[in-house]
Write a protein that holds these residues in place. Structure first.
Motif, short mmCIF file in Angstrom:
data_model
loop_
_atom_site.label_atom_id
_atom_site.label_comp_id
_atom_site.label_asym_id
_atom_site.label_seq_id
_atom_site.Cartn_x
_atom_site.Cartn_y
_atom_site.Cartn_z
N GLY A 263 0.81 -1.21 0.00
CA GLY A 263 0.00 0.00 0.00
C GLY A 263 0.85 1.26 0.00
O GLY A 263 0.54 2.24 -0.68
N ILE A 264 1.95 1.22 0.77
CA ILE A 264 2.84 2.38 0.84
C ILE A 264 3.54 2.61 -0.50
O ILE A 264 3.51 3.72 -1.06
CB ILE A 264 3.88 2.19 1.95
N ILE A 265 4.17 1.56 -1.05
CA ILE A 265 4.92 1.72 -2.30
C ILE A 265 3.97 1.97 -3.47
O ILE A 265 4.26 2.79 -4.35
CB ILE A 265 5.80 0.48 -2.56
N GLY A 266 2.82 1.29 -3.48
CA GLY A 266 1.84 1.53 -4.55
C GLY A 266 1.38 2.97 -4.57
O GLY A 266 1.23 3.58 -5.65
N HIS A 267 1.19 3.56 -3.39
CA HIS A 267 0.79 4.98 -3.31
C HIS A 267 1.89 5.88 -3.85
O HIS A 267 1.62 6.79 -4.64
CB HIS A 267 0.49 5.33 -1.85
N LEU A 268 3.14 5.63 -3.44
CA LEU A 268 4.25 6.48 -3.88
C LEU A 268 4.48 6.38 -5.38
O LEU A 268 4.70 7.39 -6.06
CB LEU A 268 5.53 6.10 -3.12
N ILE A 269 4.42 5.16 -5.92
CA ILE A 269 4.63 4.98 -7.36
C ILE A 269 3.45 5.56 -8.15
O ILE A 269 3.63 6.18 -9.21
CB ILE A 269 4.82 3.49 -7.68
N GLY A 270 2.24 5.36 -7.64
CA GLY A 270 1.09 5.94 -8.30
C GLY A 270 1.18 7.45 -8.39
O GLY A 270 0.84 8.06 -9.41
N GLN A 271 1.67 8.08 -7.31
CA GLN A 271 1.86 9.53 -7.34
C GLN A 271 2.90 9.94 -8.36
O GLN A 271 2.78 11.00 -9.00
CB GLN A 271 2.28 10.02 -5.94
N GLN A 272 3.94 9.12 -8.51
CA GLN A 272 4.95 9.44 -9.52
C GLN A 272 4.39 9.36 -10.94
O GLN A 272 4.73 10.17 -11.80
CB GLN A 272 6.16 8.51 -9.37
N THR A 273 3.53 8.37 -11.19
CA THR A 273 2.98 8.24 -12.55
C THR A 273 2.07 9.43 -12.88
O THR A 273 1.90 9.76 -14.07
CB THR A 273 2.17 6.95 -12.70
N ASN A 274 1.50 10.07 -11.87
CA ASN A 274 0.65 11.22 -12.14
C ASN A 274 1.43 12.41 -12.69
O ASN A 274 0.85 13.33 -13.25
CB ASN A 274 -0.09 11.64 -10.86
N LYS A 275 2.76 12.37 -12.52
CA LYS A 275 3.61 13.44 -13.06
C LYS A 275 4.11 13.13 -14.48
O LYS A 275 4.74 13.97 -15.11
CB LYS A 275 4.81 13.67 -12.14
N VAL A 276 3.82 11.91 -14.95
CA VAL A 276 4.28 11.50 -16.28
C VAL A 276 3.31 12.03 -17.34
O VAL A 276 2.09 11.86 -17.23
CB VAL A 276 4.37 9.96 -16.37
N GLN A 277 3.86 12.68 -18.37
CA GLN A 277 3.05 13.17 -19.47
C GLN A 277 3.15 12.20 -20.64
O GLN A 277 4.26 11.92 -21.13
CB GLN A 277 3.54 14.57 -19.90
N LEU A 278 2.02 11.68 -21.09
CA LEU A 278 1.99 10.75 -22.21
C LEU A 278 1.54 11.46 -23.48
O LEU A 278 0.84 12.48 -23.43
CB LEU A 278 1.04 9.58 -21.91
N ARG A 279 1.94 10.91 -24.61
CA ARG A 279 1.52 11.47 -25.90
C ARG A 279 0.01 11.27 -26.08
O ARG A 279 -0.57 10.33 -25.54
CB ARG A 279 2.25 10.78 -27.05
#
Length: 488
Positions: free
Chosen positions: A375-391
């Motif tokens: 739950g901890i790592i999934g939250h942190l990684i999910g937050q990181q993906t929200n900063k990723v800009q996709l085409r």
């Protein structure tokens, strides 16, 4: 992006975990586990908030122990961080943080008894070691430019107070707030060793089959954690810290003679205490290693490796729940709720619940460790993906997950996972108190049999094992060029 060393390391750990499954005890031994699980969820769905008279007091004391313990830990941790460059200080801090809060509580119970000082020190001591490490890293990463702008001749103390502290203050405050949340979890589980916090009443409710009462306690704990930003405001923290000692409760007076005897007699190995020679001491140590330490180390390592890989798999499955690249706001909100529940539930409480429902084996421990840390790592990684800009023409569904996002977050994911390796090891050892044959089981058995010399030796072995895993995790992160200190 993926690289050969990263892929090779991932498959190596996966292979170790699969080999561990072949020798691990992961059986469900209760006659009707699904019926018991159904009764538990029914209890959570129909909580009884008014059955336990002491519930409000338990919540208040849970908060009070957390505030006092974290405040003391942060204060002494900050002082230690100023001299953390010294090797003896680093070794000392590594040792005290390698011993779990419950182990510290078991030690202090032997001479302080059920005095509030037992719970406060059980939190403050390991947290001081953690704070010292993190604070020192934050201070070292402070921008040196403001110090260069100070007038010539400015003293060292002034440079520190007016340049380094202001630049680091936001990170220090954020991390301290995070440790307060951890302190609430630590405070709650102290009830399982007799302290008057939430865990004490939770254990009593489960032992009597009062699932609605237990459900009420869990819900209140989740609300307590989830609403931290609302009631823990910076201006109110000094007031909370000043008031908390008055709500810790009373205990029996401390008999200082018991304290002296514990350190001068009780923890001294029996052969030395009885005036015997090195032959008897060697035999005593050999018996301890063969019959308790080595079996405990083996089970602790096996369970840790299985739980580590299970945590990784669960994290990779969980992060899409809160990622803006998958689903809409309703799904992400539901995902946030699920991950908050998973990471807010202490592993010890979750393992205790599952042990009552499934019976004694390693399976409840693996699931508890994987859910909490995943739950901890999934939250942190999910937050990181929200900063990723996709085409705009990026693929959707599984292709988006596997080809667009997973390669971008896999290295940070591994950094988080190896960073929590030592934490999973600490929790694995302490879960032995619940009856799983890790090192904590043998520590608890030695204490129950009033063999404190053996208990202290096993706790020392546990600390050294945790320090070794922490060092190995740092080595792997360096070799794979992963981020050394993941940012929470």
């Amino acid at each position: 992006m993926f690289s050969y060393p990263v892929v090779r390391t991932s498959f190596l750990f996966l292979a170790i975990a699969l080999a561990g499954l072949l020798v691990a005890d992961i059986a469900i031994t209760t006659s009707d586990p699904w019926q018991d699980l159904g009764r538990f969820f029914l209890g959570v769905a129909t909580p009884n908030f008014f059955s336990t008279e002491g519930l409000a007091t338990a919540l208040l004391r849970t908060v009070s122990f957390a505030f006092v313990g974290v405040a003391l830990g942060s204060f002494f941790g900050f002082l230690l961080s100023l001299v953390y460059h010294s090797l003896p200080v680093r070794v000392f801090c590594a040792f005290i943080r390698a011993i779990h809060e419950l182990f510290w509580a078991l030690i202090f119970l032997q001479f302080f008894g059920f005095h509030p000082l037992t719970g406060v020190l059980a939190i403050a001591i390991p947290y001081a070691g953690i704070f010292a490490k993190v604070y020192s890293e934050i201070l070292e990463e402070a921008d040196p430019e403001p110090a260069r702008l100070l007038p010539p001749g400015t003293g060292t103390l002034s440079r520190f107070l007016f340049a380094r502290i202001p630049d680091s203050w936001a990170q220090i405050r954020t991390y301290t707030a995070y440790r307060l949340e951890c302190g609430l979890r630590s405070s709650a589980i102290l009830g399982f060793v007799g302290m008057p916090t939430l865990g004490f009443y939770l254990e009593a409710s489960f032992s009597q089959g009062l699932y609605s009462d237990a459900g009420a306690m869990l819900i209140l704990f989740y609300v307590l954690i989830a609403t931290l930003p609302l009631w823990v405001r910076p201006k109110l923290v000094p007031l909370y810290v000043a008031a908390s000692p008055f709500f810790l409760g009373d205990g029996l007076p401390i008999v200082w003679g018991n304290v002296a005897r514990f350190f001068t007699e009780d923890i001294v190995p029996a052969p030395l205490r009885n005036g015997e020679g090195m032959t008897e001491l060697s035999a005593w140590f050999g018996d301890l290693m063969v019959n308790e330490a080595l079996p405990g180390i083996w089970n602790t390592v096996v369970l840790t490796q299985i739980a580590l890989v299970a945590t990784g798999i669960l994290s990779l499955l969980a992060f899409p729940l809160i990622s803006r690249h998958f689903g809409g706001p309703v799904r992400r909100t539901s995902g946030h709720v699920l991950l908050v529940i998973a990471r807010s539930t202490p592993e010890y409480i979750l393992a205790y619940i599952l042990l009552q429902l499934w019976g004694p084996s390693m399976l409840p421990a693996v699931v508890a460790l994987a859910l909490h840390n995943g739950g901890i790592i999934g939250h942190l990684i999910g937050q990181q993906t929200n900063k990723v800009q996709l085409r705009p023409d990026a693929p959707v569904g599984f292709a988006r997950y596997s080809w667009e996002l997973l390669p971008r977050i896999y290295r940070p994911f591994l950094a988080f996972l190896f960073y929590r390796w030592e934490i999973i090891m600490r929790e694995t050892a302490i879960l032995g108190i619940l009856g799983i044959y890790t090192l904590g089981f043998y520590v608890d058995s030695a204490i129950q049999n009033i063999r404190f010399d053996r208990a202290m030796m096993l706790i020392l072995i546990t600390a050294l094992l945790n320090i070794g895993v922490d060092a190995l995790g740092r080595y792997i992160r360096r070799r794979l060029a992963l981020q050394t200190m993941p940012t929470c």
